[in-house]
Write a protein that holds these residues in place. Structure first.
Motif, mmCIF file in Angstrom:
data_model
loop_
_atom_site.group_PDB
_atom_site.id
_atom_site.type_symbol
_atom_site.label_atom_id
_atom_site.label_comp_id
_atom_site.label_asym_id
_atom_site.label_seq_id
_atom_site.Cartn_x
_atom_site.Cartn_y
_atom_site.Cartn_z
ATOM 1 N N GLY A 1 -8.730 -17.824 -3.234
ATOM 2 C CA GLY A 1 -8.951 -16.458 -3.682
ATOM 3 C C GLY A 1 -10.164 -15.783 -3.072
ATOM 4 N N ALA A 2 -10.948 -16.483 -2.234
ATOM 5 C CA ALA A 2 -12.072 -15.851 -1.551
ATOM 6 C C ALA A 2 -11.535 -14.799 -0.585
ATOM 7 C CB ALA A 2 -12.890 -16.894 -0.799
ATOM 8 N N GLU A 3 -12.277 -13.719 -0.407
ATOM 9 C CA GLU A 3 -11.746 -12.535 0.262
ATOM 10 C C GLU A 3 -11.180 -12.808 1.653
ATOM 11 O OE1 GLU A 3 -13.234 -8.153 -0.366
ATOM 12 O OE2 GLU A 3 -14.460 -9.126 1.159
ATOM 13 N N LYS A 4 -11.972 -13.424 2.529
ATOM 14 C CA LYS A 4 -11.502 -13.647 3.892
ATOM 15 C C LYS A 4 -10.347 -14.633 3.933
ATOM 16 C CE LYS A 4 -15.757 -12.439 6.317
ATOM 17 N NZ LYS A 4 -16.769 -12.824 7.323
ATOM 18 N N GLN A 5 -10.425 -15.653 3.089
ATOM 19 C CA GLN A 5 -9.362 -16.663 3.042
ATOM 20 C C GLN A 5 -8.067 -16.061 2.487
ATOM 21 O OE1 GLN A 5 -12.570 -17.194 2.254
ATOM 22 N NE2 GLN A 5 -13.011 -18.574 3.943
ATOM 23 N N LEU A 6 -8.205 -15.192 1.494
ATOM 24 C CA LEU A 6 -7.029 -14.538 0.908
ATOM 25 C C LEU A 6 -6.369 -13.596 1.901
ATOM 26 C CD1 LEU A 6 -5.390 -14.053 -1.755
ATOM 27 C CD2 LEU A 6 -6.918 -12.113 -2.157
ATOM 28 N N VAL A 7 -7.173 -12.820 2.604
ATOM 29 C CA VAL A 7 -6.618 -11.895 3.599
ATOM 30 C C VAL A 7 -5.855 -12.656 4.679
ATOM 31 C CG1 VAL A 7 -7.241 -10.298 5.458
ATOM 32 C CG2 VAL A 7 -8.296 -10.061 3.198
ATOM 33 N N TYR A 8 -6.417 -13.763 5.139
ATOM 34 C CA TYR A 8 -5.713 -14.555 6.156
ATOM 35 C C TYR A 8 -4.418 -15.132 5.593
ATOM 36 C CZ TYR A 8 -4.691 -18.058 9.688
ATOM 37 O OH TYR A 8 -4.055 -18.804 10.652
ATOM 38 N N GLY A 9 -4.464 -15.630 4.360
ATOM 39 C CA GLY A 9 -3.269 -16.213 3.761
ATOM 40 C C GLY A 9 -2.163 -15.202 3.546
ATOM 41 N N CYS A 10 -2.522 -13.964 3.234
ATOM 42 C CA CYS A 10 -1.513 -12.934 2.930
ATOM 43 C C CYS A 10 -1.028 -12.176 4.149
ATOM 44 C CB CYS A 10 -2.082 -11.941 1.914
ATOM 45 S SG CYS A 10 -2.254 -12.587 0.244
ATOM 46 N N THR A 11 -1.895 -12.008 5.146
ATOM 47 C CA THR A 11 -1.547 -11.151 6.280
ATOM 48 C C THR A 11 -1.643 -11.842 7.638
ATOM 49 O OG1 THR A 11 -3.811 -10.350 6.642
ATOM 50 C CG2 THR A 11 -2.484 -9.197 4.980
ATOM 51 N N GLY A 12 -2.320 -12.990 7.697
ATOM 52 C CA GLY A 12 -2.545 -13.640 8.981
ATOM 53 C C GLY A 12 -3.674 -13.009 9.779
ATOM 54 N N ARG A 13 -4.348 -12.011 9.203
ATOM 55 C CA ARG A 13 -5.444 -11.334 9.902
ATOM 56 C C ARG A 13 -6.762 -12.067 9.660
ATOM 57 N NH1 ARG A 13 -4.211 -4.860 8.883
ATOM 58 N NH2 ARG A 13 -1.941 -5.012 9.194
ATOM 59 N N THR A 14 -7.578 -12.111 10.704
ATOM 60 C CA THR A 14 -8.890 -12.740 10.619
ATOM 61 C C THR A 14 -9.957 -11.656 10.597
ATOM 62 O OG1 THR A 14 -8.100 -14.678 11.827
ATOM 63 C CG2 THR A 14 -10.481 -14.351 11.713
ATOM 64 N N ILE A 15 -10.882 -11.756 9.661
ATOM 65 C CA ILE A 15 -11.974 -10.785 9.560
ATOM 66 C C ILE A 15 -13.158 -11.335 10.345
ATOM 67 C CG2 ILE A 15 -13.501 -9.549 7.983
ATOM 68 C CD1 ILE A 15 -11.347 -10.056 5.805
ATOM 69 N N PRO A 16 -13.603 -10.628 11.360
ATOM 70 C CA PRO A 16 -14.718 -11.130 12.183
ATOM 71 C C PRO A 16 -16.004 -11.269 11.366
ATOM 72 C CG PRO A 16 -13.578 -9.295 13.259
ATOM 73 C CD PRO A 16 -13.083 -9.346 11.853
ATOM 74 N N GLU A 17 -16.899 -12.132 11.859
ATOM 75 C CA GLU A 17 -18.195 -12.304 11.198
ATOM 76 C C GLU A 17 -18.944 -10.986 11.164
ATOM 77 O OE1 GLU A 17 -20.630 -15.365 12.731
ATOM 78 O OE2 GLU A 17 -19.215 -16.982 12.323
ATOM 79 N N GLY A 18 -19.542 -10.706 10.015
ATOM 80 C CA GLY A 18 -20.319 -9.493 9.867
ATOM 81 C C GLY A 18 -19.497 -8.258 9.599
ATOM 82 N N ARG A 19 -18.194 -8.400 9.502
ATOM 83 C CA ARG A 19 -17.309 -7.266 9.236
ATOM 84 C C ARG A 19 -16.692 -7.393 7.847
ATOM 85 N NH1 ARG A 19 -15.959 -4.233 13.736
ATOM 86 N NH2 ARG A 19 -17.623 -4.481 15.299
ATOM 87 N N LEU A 20 -16.112 -6.293 7.381
ATOM 88 C CA LEU A 20 -15.458 -6.246 6.082
ATOM 89 C C LEU A 20 -13.951 -6.201 6.264
ATOM 90 C CD1 LEU A 20 -17.782 -3.585 4.396
ATOM 91 C CD2 LEU A 20 -17.778 -6.058 3.993
ATOM 92 N N PRO A 21 -13.173 -6.507 5.204
ATOM 93 C CA PRO A 21 -11.715 -6.422 5.327
ATOM 94 C C PRO A 21 -11.232 -5.072 5.834
ATOM 95 C CG PRO A 21 -12.298 -7.564 3.307
ATOM 96 C CD PRO A 21 -13.585 -7.066 3.902
ATOM 97 N N ALA A 22 -11.921 -3.992 5.454
ATOM 98 C CA ALA A 22 -11.506 -2.657 5.898
ATOM 99 C C ALA A 22 -11.530 -2.536 7.419
ATOM 100 C CB ALA A 22 -12.399 -1.591 5.267
ATOM 101 N N ASP A 23 -12.400 -3.315 8.077
ATOM 102 C CA ASP A 23 -12.449 -3.291 9.535
ATOM 103 C C ASP A 23 -11.202 -3.898 10.153
ATOM 104 O OD1 ASP A 23 -15.083 -2.145 9.756
ATOM 105 O OD2 ASP A 23 -15.873 -4.064 9.075
ATOM 106 N N ALA A 24 -10.459 -4.673 9.339
ATOM 107 C CA ALA A 24 -9.193 -5.251 9.802
ATOM 108 C C ALA A 24 -8.001 -4.492 9.214
ATOM 109 C CB ALA A 24 -9.119 -6.727 9.419
ATOM 110 N N GLY A 25 -8.262 -3.323 8.630
ATOM 111 C CA GLY A 25 -7.187 -2.512 8.063
ATOM 112 C C GLY A 25 -6.694 -2.998 6.717
ATOM 113 N N VAL A 26 -7.546 -3.742 6.000
ATOM 114 C CA VAL A 26 -7.141 -4.349 4.728
ATOM 115 C C VAL A 26 -8.193 -4.062 3.653
ATOM 116 C CG1 VAL A 26 -6.533 -6.520 3.562
ATOM 117 C CG2 VAL A 26 -6.020 -6.224 5.981
ATOM 118 N N LEU A 27 -7.743 -3.874 2.426
ATOM 119 C CA LEU A 27 -8.634 -3.851 1.265
ATOM 120 C C LEU A 27 -8.120 -4.863 0.251
ATOM 121 C CD1 LEU A 27 -9.528 -0.099 0.554
ATOM 122 C CD2 LEU A 27 -10.970 -1.875 1.559
ATOM 123 N N VAL A 28 -9.032 -5.405 -0.547
ATOM 124 C CA VAL A 28 -8.662 -6.418 -1.535
ATOM 125 C C VAL A 28 -9.080 -5.954 -2.928
ATOM 126 C CG1 VAL A 28 -8.949 -8.817 -2.270
ATOM 127 C CG2 VAL A 28 -8.980 -8.255 0.169
#
Length: 450
Positions: free
Chosen positions: A227-254
């Motif tokens: 349920g951690a933000e970056k891990q959840l985003v990867y599990g749901c979308t396959g997208r990786t959030i770069p270091e120092g960036r937020l999910p919104a930078d990958a087109g995702v909000l949680v």
């Protein structure tokens, strides 16, 4: 099935409370409503001692900048603003209200229309924050100006013991989906994915049957911290959030499941955020429960309501992996209080740290790919630049490193200390730079006058 690297598999122990349907919690004689139940500046009181308030009435207005409104959870008489103990051990301002048990309520005005602007305004007005524990003001998150393609809804609930989100998914299915669609409207996302761990397949099945119209369900591997933000985003979308960036930078909000339910209640029922569902569990709780608890309720009132024993081995606010130990039941609940655990000796281990044996298990377990052992050594030696270089700032505080350490070292606590020192050091540097800039400007103005 996408899943992140590393992580751990602690015992779930969710069966203690998973079958307990959501009920009403205690109706306390007094509530101590915190002015700071969120990330950002404390809310500013708008009531005075002796004033009678209704349940759902605004009692503290969001301060300038990042903040959130605070509402009365009961009808009764305001006794004043008092300093009251918090989980940190420090006192903070709370509004003390004496409950008259009349339960007289006031609601927010109905929305004339449902639009991005009106929903964002209502979320801010209702004082909604991230109710999964982060407590970040939700309107500030959803109001991003970045293009969002996917809203990820956190239904993983990966912490052991906690089952409040699970019960919400089962019992408030339609309301939850409406809240998710309001969140989609608020951030402009055309799609939403609800991520649910595979140990909650009944909740996933029920939501799948009722979803549609851009909302889907993704079953995730049961693994902590799913349920951690970056891990959840990867599990749901396959997208990786770069270091120092937020999910919104990958087109995702949680957003969390409970947060979405709070949005539904604010938009469709015109009810501000003054209570939440929380889990009370552990072997020393005679009546494990999932209950609606009013913000500002003393932990002692919750314990007595659920027949929990104060003389247990350990009391934890939140989950056993990321939660905080409770040293006093005088502490009060808030918008981010997800659970209260009363554990016996068989459920917790008293640690006595031993020298590191260099096994590397903490490195293998870290879901962020860090080396906790090296960060710990740097912090102990006060080599904070080295701790920063090893990525201390990227630690999410999940506790996987401490969980697997055979030497029982307090790794996560050491890394948290390093993060704190680094943050304070950067703040001091900013203050010095601002002070120097102000001095230079004053000197320049003085020369100009001459």
């Amino acid at each position: 099935m996408f899943t992140f690297s590393n992580g751990v598999h602690p015992k779930g122990r969710k069966g203690i409370s998973a079958g307990a349907e959501i009920g009403r919690g205690p109706d306390p004689e007094t509530v101590y409503v915190p002015l700071s139940q969120h990330i950002g500046r404390p809310a500013v009181p708008v009531v005075q001692a002796g004033q009678r308030v209704l349940c759902g009435e605004l009692i503290a207005k969001a301060a300038e900048g990042l903040s959130a409104n605070v509402y009365s959870p009961v009808s009764g008489t305001v006794k004043g603003v008092v300093g009251h103990i918090t989980l940190s051990g420090k006192k903070a301002d709370h509004i003390l209200i004496e409950n008259d048990h009349a339960d007289e309520k006031v609601f927010l005005p109905p929305l004339a229309e449902i639009s991005r602007e009106s929903v964002l305004s209502r979320i801010a007005e209702a004082g909604i924050v991230g109710m999964g524990g982060a407590a970040f003001p939700t309107a500030a998150k959803l109001g991003t100006d970045k293009k969002i393609d996917v809203l990820v809804v956190n239904g993983a609930e990966c912490e052991p013991y906690i089952t409040c989100d699970y019960r919400i998914m089962l019992e408030y299915t339609e309301e939850l989906l409406k809240g998710i669609r309001h969140c989609m409207a608020a951030c402009g996302a055309p799609h939403a994915v609800i991520g649910i761990e595979s140990n909650k397949k009944d909740a996933a099945a029920k939501l799948s049957r009722a979803a549609g119209n851009g909302v889907s369900v993704k079953i995730l591997k049961t693994k902590y911290p799913q349920g951690a933000e970056k891990q959840l985003v990867y599990g749901c979308t396959g997208r990786t959030i770069p270091e120092g960036r937020l999910p919104a930078d990958a087109g995702v909000l949680v957003v969390n499941v409970h947060t979405a339910l709070a949005v539904y209640k604010a938009v469709d029922e015109n009810t501000p955020c003054y209570e939440r569902v929380m889990t009370v569990s552990g072997k020393r709780a005679d009546k494990p429960a999932n209950i609606w608890v009013k913000n500002g309720t003393l932990y002692r009132d919750v314990a007595q309501f659920c027949g929990a024993h104060e003389d247990c081995a350990r009391i934890v606010s939140g989950g056993p992996m990321m939660g905080e130990p409770v040293f006093s039941l005088k502490i009060c609940t808030g918008k981010g209080t997800s659970s209260l655990l009363f554990l016996d000796d068989s459920e917790c281990v008293s640690k006595q740290a031993e020298p590191c044996i260099g096994c590397g298990r903490c490195v293998q377990a870290c879901p962020m790919g860090l080396s906790p052992v090296f960060i710990e050594r740097a912090v102990f030696d006060k080599r904070y630049d080295e701790a920063e270089a090893f990525g201390a700032d990227w630690c999410i505080g999940c506790g996987c490193c401490s969980y697997v350490c055979p030497a029982k070292r307090f790794l996560v606590q050491s890394v948290k200390l390093g993060k704190k020192v680094l943050r304070e050091r950067r703040e001091r540097e900013k203050e010095r730079a601002a002070s120097a800039a102000a001095g230079n400007n004053a000197e320049g103005a003085e020369k100009k006058d001459v």
